[in-house]
Design a protein around this motif. Structure first.
Motif, PDB file in Angstrom:
ATOM      1  N   LEU A  74       0.811  -1.222   0.000  1.00 24.96           N
ATOM      2  CA  LEU A  74       0.000   0.000   0.000  1.00 24.96           C
ATOM      3  C   LEU A  74       0.845   1.273   0.000  1.00 24.96           C
ATOM      4  O   LEU A  74       0.617   2.184  -0.788  1.00 24.96           O
ATOM      5  N   LYS A  81     -16.452  -1.276  -2.390  1.00 19.98           N
ATOM      6  CA  LYS A  81     -15.701  -1.151  -1.131  1.00 19.98           C
ATOM      7  C   LYS A  81     -15.065  -2.513  -0.836  1.00 19.98           C
ATOM      8  O   LYS A  81     -15.766  -3.469  -0.488  1.00 19.98           O
ATOM      9  N   ARG A  82     -13.765  -2.552  -0.910  1.00 19.84           N
ATOM     10  CA  ARG A  82     -13.039  -3.807  -0.760  1.00 19.84           C
ATOM     11  C   ARG A  82     -13.374  -4.534   0.532  1.00 19.84           C
ATOM     12  O   ARG A  82     -13.493  -5.761   0.558  1.00 19.84           O
ATOM     13  N   GLU A  83     -13.548  -3.770   1.616  1.00 16.10           N
ATOM     14  CA  GLU A  83     -13.751  -4.401   2.927  1.00 16.10           C
ATOM     15  C   GLU A  83     -15.131  -5.044   3.042  1.00 16.10           C
ATOM     16  O   GLU A  83     -15.385  -5.825   3.958  1.00 16.10           O
ATOM     17  N   ALA A 136      -3.534  -4.647  -4.660  1.00 18.67           N
ATOM     18  CA  ALA A 136      -3.892  -4.256  -3.291  1.00 18.67           C
ATOM     19  C   ALA A 136      -4.169  -2.755  -3.226  1.00 18.67           C
ATOM     20  O   ALA A 136      -5.169  -2.322  -2.645  1.00 18.67           O
ATOM     21  N   VAL A 137      -3.336  -1.960  -3.858  1.00 19.61           N
ATOM     22  CA  VAL A 137      -3.513  -0.512  -3.750  1.00 19.61           C
ATOM     23  C   VAL A 137      -4.721  -0.052  -4.568  1.00 19.61           C
ATOM     24  O   VAL A 137      -5.467   0.838  -4.146  1.00 19.61           O
ATOM     25  N   ARG A 141       0.912   3.948  -2.934  1.00 21.75           N
ATOM     26  CA  ARG A 141      -0.232   4.852  -3.104  1.00 21.75           C
ATOM     27  C   ARG A 141       0.228   6.305  -3.247  1.00 21.75           C
ATOM     28  O   ARG A 141      -0.190   7.011  -4.180  1.00 21.75           O
ATOM     29  N   ASP A 184      -9.075  -8.830  -3.621  1.00 19.32           N
ATOM     30  CA  ASP A 184      -8.571  -7.596  -4.258  1.00 19.32           C
ATOM     31  C   ASP A 184      -8.879  -7.625  -5.751  1.00 19.32           C
ATOM     32  O   ASP A 184      -9.374  -6.663  -6.331  1.00 19.32           O
ATOM     33  N   ALA A 229      -7.412  -1.942  -5.282  1.00 15.26           N
ATOM     34  CA  ALA A 229      -8.629  -2.431  -4.630  1.00 15.26           C
ATOM     35  C   ALA A 229      -9.019  -1.541  -3.454  1.00 15.26           C
ATOM     36  O   ALA A 229     -10.201  -1.355  -3.177  1.00 15.26           O
ATOM     37  N   ARG A 230      -8.023  -0.981  -2.769  1.00 20.20           N
ATOM     38  CA  ARG A 230      -8.330  -0.165  -1.583  1.00 20.20           C
ATOM     39  C   ARG A 230      -8.411   1.327  -1.886  1.00 20.20           C
ATOM     40  O   ARG A 230      -9.193   2.045  -1.271  1.00 20.20           O
ATOM     41  N   TYR A 231      -7.580   1.813  -2.789  1.00 21.68           N
ATOM     42  CA  TYR A 231      -7.520   3.258  -3.041  1.00 21.68           C
ATOM     43  C   TYR A 231      -7.865   3.608  -4.482  1.00 21.68           C
ATOM     44  O   TYR A 231      -7.518   4.680  -4.964  1.00 21.68           O
ATOM     45  N   SER A 245     -12.614  -7.515  -6.799  1.00 26.39           N
ATOM     46  CA  SER A 245     -13.206  -6.183  -6.606  1.00 26.39           C
ATOM     47  C   SER A 245     -12.879  -5.306  -7.811  1.00 26.39           C
ATOM     48  O   SER A 245     -13.710  -4.502  -8.251  1.00 26.39           O
TER      49      SER A 245
END
Lengths: 429, 429
Positions: free
Chosen positions: B80, B216-218, B103-104, B84, B201, B106-108, B204
């Motif tokens: 991350l 929202k990945r979570e 990962a980055v 990012r 990840d 999927a989250r950002y 998504s």
């Protein structure tokens, strides 16, 4: 923005194309900006399953390719003429082309792409090969950074349906063909499909993209499936193979390009062996990538229309981002104009399955081994696999050999009295 | 033209990327116009298998994303941070981004794509999902004219390797994991792979593209393969299934989107069942297309680098055709900013395989049938399939049921004295 398009043809694929565009909810949002201005047909009175605004249908195809408002001409007529002339006129008038016509691109791609490059327009043809499976764009845009070594496809749904049916039901070619014709999976005149011409059109297009050279369609060696018998399919199965009509292009890095279409024995554990019925698949191998396979419905209204419409919105997306129309993006245009030197069939290396009918088994087996050996043809197996009346059937499977050597050995073997006939010669992947 | 790029990271994929670019013969000709100006690394002294010009390596990663000459920043750091922040700085500086970092994104992804749209730059990420298999671009450019109904993937090579090995050799999870770690197919800390986070990840990202909504990945339900036993794999096989870690996204046309990652029983004749070892595959279903499957190497230096470099030349092709950089082509940018409403797991419809250990077989079978029926869980089969010491093993396979109903039935069943335990609950595709 509104992107105005004209369709040439409203047959199966044309209807499917119009249906997607006119029912855009839940699809790529760019579809809402596509307007079908004109659709060229032969017969205005024919009942249509798709409802178009009044005045959209016309029998004046020339008017579509000359209409200054139309930015994209979608050619779905099939065949060589008037498709070729209409495409060329549209290009000269600065219109982008989307086509599903493998025959015209395989034969006149040179003329069409040269004209398109001069006019600064795109000619997209995702629907020309493997129906709804994304193949052309992935090959050109994603896989082309690799050194491609081979493109091998099951790219004719009709023959794959016939071979699958022959295999699962033990039927002969003629019976399955008749049934396929009744079901609409084969044309009344099945020549282009069963003799491999359609697959040859398509592999010439894929090879040109994969190896970056134009291909003379008439130089492609092409063998169909009419001579494949239920017997060979059954023996192939005993040996661990299925029979598929493969379109094969191999080359890269200084090697002569080889392009060929022929029935092929494929090992049952090969990824292409499980592609059945009217499905298509294209297996691309490159360095450093390895093998990627793209598979799915190779024909049919919805699948082919999906590919046509994806090309239409592709052009629309480009026009949206770059309405000046400067240079062409090399990922979507043709950037080569040299012709490939194709390797003669005699020089290719492949394995062979051959079935002999003969009347002196011990003598023949010895002779076959000796004669093949003399011509540098290394054998994997010689098996006396069955009988046809009082003749013994012997099946020979070779290792990788030069086709010319194999043919020379065969010419010598044919002259032996003990050999009654050689009913089958099928290459092995 | 020369397109100047900067690489962040020179690990496995970074090295593969540099190798392709520096050895461009026989590949996409645009590669000859790519120049690697800087490569950001942690350690200048570390021996490298790729030879770069003196001065190309730097430990100052900030200098790369701030270098006015660099047009494309290729982020191959993983993780991350600082990925990012470096990506965001590069975007603000007007640089296009190519990344392999699921990962980055999927989250950002929201923050990154919003910034990219504001700056008018592309963020391409073909390498983030399914390694060398073209998936992102086909989904966005070709398949998106369909109403996508599902995207189902085997998109984690480590778990597919482990499950394949467990299946072919009858081994338990822990043993195969240890071996995979030795061979480099699994990380020292295998959490992200074996617990499904990596696949989550990736799905998504695919779901956002296929269904045109941010995710929202979570919120993604995610279950790994640690609890899969050799016993279940063997029983599944008896029932005609293989066990795969699937990442599933379903939705479209007014339905809530469902996204989930979990081990799944897949019928042996399903196309995904034959995707073995470290291979990946993505099956996309849409209307009117039908099913298309894209398969191949999902990881590894060459395959992933192939995808990274394809994105680099994709941007170069756009820059070449449109150096003004007007609007973004919607086929390569993100055009949605609303978030998907994900369907709660209790509301999804799926089949289940469940294994019970119990000590009163006839009584239990009756009770199971009654209790499932009471909760609207329709059963396909109840089979007493084996023994574990003195406990009988009963395997239940349901029809399609609502997960909430199934869980309620199960909560009631658990309380029965005759049920010793419920070692396995696995969804069935």
């Amino acid at each position: 923005m509104v992107f105005t398009i004209g369709l040439l043809g409203l047959g199966t694929v044309g209807t499917g194309t119009a249906e997607i565009i006119l029912d855009s909810e839940g699809r790529n949002p760019l579809l809402q900006e596509i307007k079908i201005k004109q659709v060229g047909v032969n017969n205005l009175e024919k009942p249509r399953s798709v409802t178009l605004d009044p005045g959209v249908l016309t029998t004046d195809l020339e008017s579509i390719v000359n209409d200054p408002e139309i930015e994209i001409v979608v050619e779905l007529l099939g065949g060589l003429e008037p498709a070729r002339s209409l495409i060329l006129t549209a290009i000269r008038n600065g219109k982008h082309i989307v086509t599903a016509n493998k025959a015209v691109i395989a034969r006149y791609g040179d003329e069409i792409y040269t004209a398109a490059n001069q006019a600064g327009v795109y000619v997209l043809l995702e629907a020309a090969v493997a129906g709804g499976i994304p193949v052309i764009k992935p090959l050109k845009q994603s896989l082309g950074v690799n050194r491609i070594t081979s493109v091998i496809g099951i790219i004719n749904g009709t023959t794959n349906y016939i071979l699958t049916k022959m295999s699962t039901e033990g039927l002969d070619f003629a019976d399955v063909l008749a049934e396929a014709q009744e079901l609409g999976y084969a044309e009344a005149d099945p020549t282009a499909d069963v003799d491999g011409g359609d697959a040859a059109d398509k592999i010439s297009i894929l090879a040109a993209i994969a190896f970056g050279e134009r291909v003379k369609r008439e130089e492609i060696s092409c063998e169909g499936i009419r001579q494949i018998s239920a017997t060979d399919i059954s023996y192939a199965e005993d040996l661990g193979f299925v029979v598929k009509l493969l379109a094969i292009a191999k080359g890269g890095m200084g090697q002569s390009l080889q392009i060929r279409v022929h029935p092929t024995l494929v090992s049952q554990d090969h990824p292409l062996a499980n592609v059945n019925g009217v499905n298509n698949a294209v297996l691309v191998e490159g360095d450093p990538l390895g093998q990627v396979m793209l598979s799915g419905p190779g024909a049919g209204k919805g699948a082919t229309a999906s590919a046509v419409v994806s090309d239409i919105v592709n052009v629309a997306g480009i026009l949206k981002s770059n309405s000046q129309g400067k240079d062409l993006d090399p990922h979507l245009s043709c950037n080569h104009d040299n012709y490939a030197q194709l390797m003669p069939l005699a020089e290719i290396t492949t394995r062979f399955y051959t079935r002999f009918l003969c009347n002196d088994v011990p003598g023949v087996i010895g002779y076959l081994g000796t004669c093949f050996g003399k011509h540098d043809v290394s054998l994997e197996s010689i098996v006396q696999i069955g009988f046809q009346e009082d003749l013994a059937e012997i099946v020979v499977v070779t290792h990788d050999v030069k086709e010319g050597d194999f043919r020379q050995a065969l010419a010598e073997i044919e002259n032996l009295d003990a050999i009654a006939s050689i009913p089958s010669i099928i290459r092995v992947l």
